[in-house]
Design an enzyme around this catalytic site. Structure first.
Site, short mmCIF file in Angstrom:
data_model
loop_
_atom_site.label_atom_id
_atom_site.label_comp_id
_atom_site.label_asym_id
_atom_site.label_seq_id
_atom_site.Cartn_x
_atom_site.Cartn_y
_atom_site.Cartn_z
N ASN A 9 0.86 -1.18 0.00
CA ASN A 9 0.00 0.00 0.00
C ASN A 9 0.90 1.24 0.00
OD1 ASN A 9 -1.82 2.04 0.52
ND2 ASN A 9 -2.28 1.38 2.62
N LYS A 11 0.12 4.27 -0.31
CA LYS A 11 -0.52 5.48 0.25
C LYS A 11 -0.26 6.68 -0.67
CE LYS A 11 -0.13 3.34 4.73
NZ LYS A 11 -0.03 3.45 6.17
N HIS A 98 -9.41 1.20 5.18
CA HIS A 98 -8.13 1.47 5.86
C HIS A 98 -8.36 2.47 6.99
CE1 HIS A 98 -4.06 2.74 6.65
NE2 HIS A 98 -3.67 1.64 6.04
N GLU A 100 -6.73 4.91 8.02
CA GLU A 100 -6.51 6.33 7.68
C GLU A 100 -7.76 6.92 7.03
OE1 GLU A 100 -2.89 5.68 5.50
OE2 GLU A 100 -1.88 5.16 7.39
N GLU A 170 -5.23 -4.69 10.78
CA GLU A 170 -4.19 -3.68 10.98
C GLU A 170 -4.47 -2.93 12.29
OE1 GLU A 170 -2.30 -2.59 6.93
OE2 GLU A 170 -3.99 -1.26 7.27
N GLY A 176 2.61 2.48 10.83
CA GLY A 176 3.56 3.57 10.62
C GLY A 176 4.29 3.99 11.90
N SER A 215 3.57 -1.87 10.51
CA SER A 215 5.02 -1.95 10.73
C SER A 215 5.59 -3.33 10.44
CB SER A 215 5.38 -1.51 12.16
OG SER A 215 5.02 -0.15 12.35
P1 PGA Z 1 2.92 0.43 7.69
O1 PGA Z 1 1.46 0.63 7.09
O2 PGA Z 1 3.48 -0.86 7.14
O3 PGA Z 1 3.70 1.63 7.23
O4 PGA Z 1 2.78 0.37 9.18
C1 PGA Z 1 0.60 -0.48 6.89
C2 PGA Z 1 -0.70 0.02 6.30
O5 PGA Z 1 -1.17 1.09 6.70
O6 PGA Z 1 -1.29 -0.63 5.40
#
Ligand code: PGA
Length: 252
Positions: A9, A11, A98, A100, A170, A176, A215
């Protein structure tokens, strides 16, 4: 056995030139180094999809996903992209729910149920994200929380539509932050998700791919992917580096 999947992903990262360079590197590494039993999915920004799709076309291991779609079929929704538009440029998967988007764009479970329906109506496979915030983890009610996300957005589906769904767990506190869930924490939740889905959809949920995200890096992917109910990963930050991403794909 559920299909093993690693999805990147991106983003809101990468200009088109950067995105195409990253894609070419991934295509070469995946073709050379990755066995056939893993499905690799790239989810670049909308404007990259057409060209990234052309670059990965020759590789049967790589597949194309979008990061979102609108909950309506078409019409006066300025700035939005429909599931049918995505399908028309060769997109096969779409990330929905997601955290976010839930947090910054106020997407709730009911809206996500509509997005899931739009995706399926255009033959896109939803990668449906769920996961709890830190305060819910600390309060100990994380399994209930995730189950209610799944119930509200997926339980209206027929069994045959449900078989198309990919789940991504997640935990928000791991996204992140560099603070990954332990393999035990991931397995506990993934097993709970599968049991919950089996109670509703029957044995078909035994085949559902449940990905872990948050992460996930080359140095922790092996342990996470070794868990019985962890069928792969949804990778954010580490998907922006071809070497790291490919090493994660090779972690099964
Ligand atoms: P990350 O994000 O691997 O940077 O923690 C995962 C995601 O949001 O899909």
């Amino acid at each position: 056995m559920p299909q093993k999947i690693v999805a990147g992903n991106w983003k809101m990262n990468n200009t088109i030139d950067e995105g195409l360079k990253l894609t070419s590197e991934i295509v070469n590494m995946v073709d050379d180094e990755v066995s056939d039993n893993v499905k690799v999915i790239l989810a670049p920004p909308f404007i990259h999809l057409n060209q990234v799709g052309k670059l990965i076309k020759e590789s049967d291991k790589l597949h194309l996903a979008a990061q979102n779609c609108n909950d309506n079929e078409s019409g006066a929704y300025t700035g939005e992209i429909s599931a049918a538009m995505l399908a028309s440029v060769g997109v096969k998967y779409v990330i929905l729910g997601h955290s976010e988007r839930r947090e910054y764009y106020k997407e709730n479970n009911e809206l996500l149920a509509k997005k899931v329906d739009q995706a399926l109506a255009s033959d896109l496979i939803p990668i449906f994200c769920c996961g709890e915030p830190l305060e819910i983890r600390e309060a100990g009610t994380y399994i209930d929380y995730v189950q209610s996300q799944l119930r509200a957005s997926l339980f209206h589906l027929s069994e045959s539509d449900f078989t198309k769904i990919i789940i991504a767990y997640e935990p928000i506190w791991a996204i992140g932050t560099g603070k990954t869930a332990s393999s035990d924490q991931a397995q506990e939740m993934h097993a709970a998700i599968r049991t919950f889905l089996e109670a509703k959809f029957g044995d078909t949920a035994k085949e559902t791919s449940i990905l872990y995200g948050g992460s996930c890096k080359p140095d922790n992917a092996k342990e996470l992917f070794a868990q019985q109910d962890v069928n792969g990963g949804l990778i954010g930050g580490a998907s922006l580096k071809s070497r790291d991403f490919t090493d994660i794909v090779k972690s099964f």
